[in-house]
Motif scaffolding. Structure first.
Motif, short mmCIF file in Angstrom:
data_model
loop_
_atom_site.label_atom_id
_atom_site.label_comp_id
_atom_site.label_asym_id
_atom_site.label_seq_id
_atom_site.Cartn_x
_atom_site.Cartn_y
_atom_site.Cartn_z
N GLY A 9 75.23 0.72 2.20
CA GLY A 9 75.42 -0.49 2.98
C GLY A 9 75.96 -0.29 4.38
N HIS A 10 76.06 0.94 4.87
CA HIS A 10 76.50 1.14 6.24
C HIS A 10 75.56 2.12 6.93
CE1 HIS A 10 78.29 4.84 4.61
NE2 HIS A 10 78.27 5.28 5.85
N ASN A 11 75.63 2.16 8.26
CA ASN A 11 74.76 3.08 8.99
C ASN A 11 75.52 4.34 9.40
OD1 ASN A 11 76.01 2.67 11.66
ND2 ASN A 11 75.13 0.61 11.54
N LYS A 12 74.81 5.27 9.98
CA LYS A 12 75.39 6.57 10.32
C LYS A 12 76.49 6.45 11.38
CE LYS A 12 71.28 9.28 9.24
NZ LYS A 12 70.24 10.22 9.79
N LEU A 13 76.42 5.38 12.16
CA LEU A 13 77.42 5.22 13.22
C LEU A 13 78.80 4.89 12.65
CD1 LEU A 13 78.06 5.32 16.18
CD2 LEU A 13 77.18 2.99 16.43
N HIS A 14 78.85 4.13 11.56
CA HIS A 14 80.14 3.89 10.91
C HIS A 14 80.79 5.21 10.53
CE1 HIS A 14 78.28 -0.12 10.12
NE2 HIS A 14 79.53 -0.54 10.22
N GLN A 15 79.99 6.10 9.91
CA GLN A 15 80.54 7.38 9.48
C GLN A 15 80.94 8.23 10.67
OE1 GLN A 15 80.88 7.80 6.07
NE2 GLN A 15 82.29 9.37 6.79
#
Length: 255
Positions: A9-15
């Motif tokens: 539920g999140h994209n790579k930018l969150h990580q």
């Protein structure tokens, strides 16, 4: 230690924001405003964790002049948003709010206000305000530069969100209990002693012209000041700090 948002539920930018991967952030900026399954965009995640370098790569810093004034004149860090002590604490508050919503301790009024003023909270907006010598207390006070109508939005009380420390907090005049809902005992504090926004300068009064209200944006609570009555230009803004504040401090008999 690298803290990870749940992988679904999140994209790579969150990580990348959590891992402080600056190269990855620079290449994924087009994802900056896309929320994850919990409703947090990478920009909001960086704001709530006080990641200024990551934010600078994602969006322009519209608060740079205020940051400079806070640092040079008051030796304070300007934070237009709440900043959580850790990613784990942000997740803890989020989880508690979901529970309190189901139990009715956060109601539809809180949610409506949170959505209605979402832009003001997200941008850190306030009406034109000034810091001047207080007319009711020692030190500085917060003054409004233009007329405010009764019920007008003034701004969010921001600072460092952390677990409360009863004895130390009693010696800190800039702690605001971070309530998570109605009749919901809180073990969290908004500490604006060394960091926060202009509202940290608003003084106490038993005859205040402002009042603090709890808003809920669907994820976390926000403490926001509103005008209780019509307020004329160059008037000092005050609010009642409340019983929890004075329970561990000397309560003034009058103001």
């Amino acid at each position: 230690m690298i803290l990870r948002w749940h992988s679904a539920g999140h994209n790579k930018l969150h990580q990348a924001v959590l891992q402080e991967d600056y190269a990855q952030i620079a290449t994924l900026r087009e994802l900056a405003q896309i929320p994850d399954r919990w409703g947090f965009s990478p920009v909001q995640l960086a704001q709530l964790l006080g990641k200024q370098r990551e934010l600078a790569l994602l969006i322009p810093d519209l608060h740079a002049p205020k940051r400079q004034i806070f640092q040079e004149e008051y030796s304070l860090v300007y934070w237009p948003h709440l900043v959580f002590d850790s990613f784990a604490l942000l997740r803890r508050v989020y989880g508690l709010c979901r529970r309190y919503w189901r139990r009715g301790r956060i109601n539809r009024r809180h949610l409506w206000l949170g959505h209605y003023y979402a832009r003001e909270i997200a941008s850190g907006w306030t009406p034109p305000l000034a810091i001047r010598p207080s007319g009711i207390a020692e030190g500085q006070g917060l003054f409004v530069r233009e007329k405010l109508a009764s019920g007008a939005y003034i701004g969010e009380y921001t600072g460092w969100v952390r677990k409360d420390k009863k004895e130390l907090d009693a010696q800190n005049s800039y702690c605001f209990e971070y309530l998570l809902g109605i009749f919901a005992a809180s073990s969290f504090t908004i500490d604006a002693k060394y960091q926060g926004n202009l509202l940290r300068f608003a003084n106490h009064s038993f005859r205040p012209n402002c009042e603090a209200k709890l808003l809920f944006d669907g994820r976390i609570p926000h403490v926001v000041l509103f005008a209780k009555t019509t307020i004329l230009p160059n008037t000092e803004l005050t609010y009642d700090y409340g019983t929890p504040y004075w329970s561990c401090r000397e309560n003034p008999l009058s103001d």
